[in-house]
Design a protein around this motif. Structure first.
Motif, short mmCIF file in Angstrom:
data_model
loop_
_atom_site.label_atom_id
_atom_site.label_comp_id
_atom_site.label_asym_id
_atom_site.label_seq_id
_atom_site.Cartn_x
_atom_site.Cartn_y
_atom_site.Cartn_z
N ASN A 1 0.39 -1.35 -0.34
CA ASN A 1 0.27 0.26 0.19
C ASN A 1 1.16 1.22 0.40
O ASN A 1 1.84 1.70 0.97
N GLY A 2 0.86 2.28 -0.62
CA GLY A 2 1.00 3.51 -0.86
C GLY A 2 1.38 3.97 -2.44
O GLY A 2 -0.37 4.14 -2.85
N ILE A 3 2.06 4.41 -2.86
CA ILE A 3 1.76 5.54 -4.35
C ILE A 3 2.82 4.79 -5.32
O ILE A 3 3.92 4.75 -4.49
N CYS A 4 2.62 4.90 -6.80
CA CYS A 4 4.28 4.82 -7.53
C CYS A 4 3.65 6.36 -8.07
O CYS A 4 3.29 6.70 -9.33
N LEU A 5 4.89 6.18 -8.35
CA LEU A 5 5.57 8.05 -9.37
C LEU A 5 6.03 7.52 -10.39
O LEU A 5 6.73 6.35 -10.52
N ILE A 6 5.56 7.70 -11.45
CA ILE A 6 5.77 7.43 -13.27
C ILE A 6 6.50 8.64 -13.56
O ILE A 6 5.42 9.45 -13.59
N TYR A 7 8.06 8.94 -13.40
CA TYR A 7 8.48 10.11 -14.49
C TYR A 7 9.44 9.96 -15.23
O TYR A 7 10.16 9.63 -15.28
N ALA A 8 9.28 11.05 -16.24
CA ALA A 8 10.61 11.03 -17.21
C ALA A 8 10.91 11.67 -17.25
O ALA A 8 10.94 13.10 -17.25
N PRO A 9 12.73 11.52 -17.06
CA PRO A 9 13.51 13.16 -17.09
C PRO A 9 13.55 13.48 -18.73
O PRO A 9 15.13 13.43 -18.52
N HIS A 10 13.00 14.18 -19.17
CA HIS A 10 13.13 14.49 -20.63
C HIS A 10 12.09 16.02 -19.86
O HIS A 10 10.95 15.69 -20.44
N ALA A 11 12.67 16.92 -21.84
CA ALA A 11 11.89 17.77 -21.49
C ALA A 11 11.19 17.84 -23.25
O ALA A 11 10.73 19.17 -23.38
N THR A 12 10.86 16.28 -23.56
CA THR A 12 9.95 16.37 -24.84
C THR A 12 9.33 14.90 -25.01
O THR A 12 8.72 14.46 -25.40
N LEU A 13 9.02 14.71 -23.50
CA LEU A 13 8.33 13.85 -23.18
C LEU A 13 6.96 13.78 -21.61
O LEU A 13 7.53 15.17 -21.44
N SER A 14 6.15 12.97 -22.38
CA SER A 14 4.89 13.36 -21.26
C SER A 14 4.81 11.75 -20.88
O SER A 14 5.43 11.12 -21.41
N ILE A 15 4.01 11.77 -19.55
CA ILE A 15 3.43 10.77 -18.96
C ILE A 15 1.73 10.76 -19.12
O ILE A 15 1.36 11.75 -18.53
N ILE A 16 0.83 9.87 -19.39
CA ILE A 16 -0.43 9.87 -19.65
C ILE A 16 -1.29 8.85 -18.69
O ILE A 16 -0.37 7.54 -19.26
N ILE A 17 -2.15 8.69 -18.65
CA ILE A 17 -3.08 7.42 -18.45
C ILE A 17 -4.36 7.62 -18.94
O ILE A 17 -5.54 8.40 -18.76
N ASN A 18 -4.24 6.93 -20.03
CA ASN A 18 -5.84 6.51 -20.44
C ASN A 18 -6.18 5.01 -21.05
O ASN A 18 -5.65 4.24 -21.35
N GLN B 1 -7.86 2.48 -17.90
CA GLN B 1 -6.32 2.48 -17.53
C GLN B 1 -5.51 2.54 -17.99
O GLN B 1 -4.86 1.55 -17.21
N GLU B 2 -4.06 2.90 -19.15
CA GLU B 2 -3.39 2.24 -18.91
C GLU B 2 -2.35 3.89 -18.78
O GLU B 2 -3.01 4.23 -19.17
N VAL B 3 -1.32 2.99 -18.33
CA VAL B 3 -0.15 4.34 -18.14
C VAL B 3 0.60 4.07 -19.96
O VAL B 3 1.20 3.11 -20.33
N PHE B 4 0.89 5.10 -20.48
CA PHE B 4 1.40 6.04 -21.81
C PHE B 4 2.12 6.94 -21.43
O PHE B 4 2.17 8.23 -20.78
N LEU B 5 3.62 6.86 -22.73
CA LEU B 5 4.67 7.28 -22.74
C LEU B 5 4.38 8.41 -23.72
O LEU B 5 3.69 7.46 -24.74
#
Ligand code: ZN
Length: 137
Positions: free
Chosen positions: A36-53, A114-118
């Protein structure tokens, strides 16, 4: 409390592209042993994004079309003078470099669709990193 993380590496093959990375993230959550907790999904790039759908072909094309409409590549952007990819930076700025998902009883607490996308907006790139950080107990 426990902290666990893993850096995932992906490559992209198109200028604009959505890649479903849900399975890889779930594997990290599983390996963390955190229930039980949280999951952070993080992209260390200036031209990339993370979405959920939803992972549906038409919707993925709609997302890319929306990005192209909101941040047109041929816009009169000042950053284009030095780098020619202002629209990619803007997309990343406003869509966001990260998403956070609750972990409940050992699983990502996400809805059926809900799926996670780069989201690539400046590809193709051989190395696109995504940090998955899991915090909890
Ligand atoms: Zn740039």
């Amino acid at each position: 409390m426990k902290v666990f993380f893993k850096e995932l590496v992906f490559s992209t093959s198109q200028q604009y592209q959505l890649i479903n990375i849900t399975r890889e993230i779930e594997e990290v959550v599983h390996d963390s042993g955190i229930k039980n907790g949280i999951c952070l999904i993080y992209a260390p790039h200036a031209t990339l994004s993370i979405i959920i759908n939803e992972d549906e072909h038409g919707l993925k094309e709609d997302v890319i079309e929306w990005i192209k409409n909101v941040f047109p590549r041929n816009g009169k952007w000042k950053h284009n003078i030095i780098d020619d990819n202002a629209s990619s930076h803007l997309a990343s700025s406003f869509i966001g470099s990260s998403r956070t998902i609750p972990i409940i009883e050992g699983r990502l607490y996400r809805g059926t669709w809900q799926e996670v996308f780069l989201v690539e907006t400046d590809g193709p790139r051989s190395i696109r990193k995504v940090l998955v950080l899991v915090i909890g107990e």
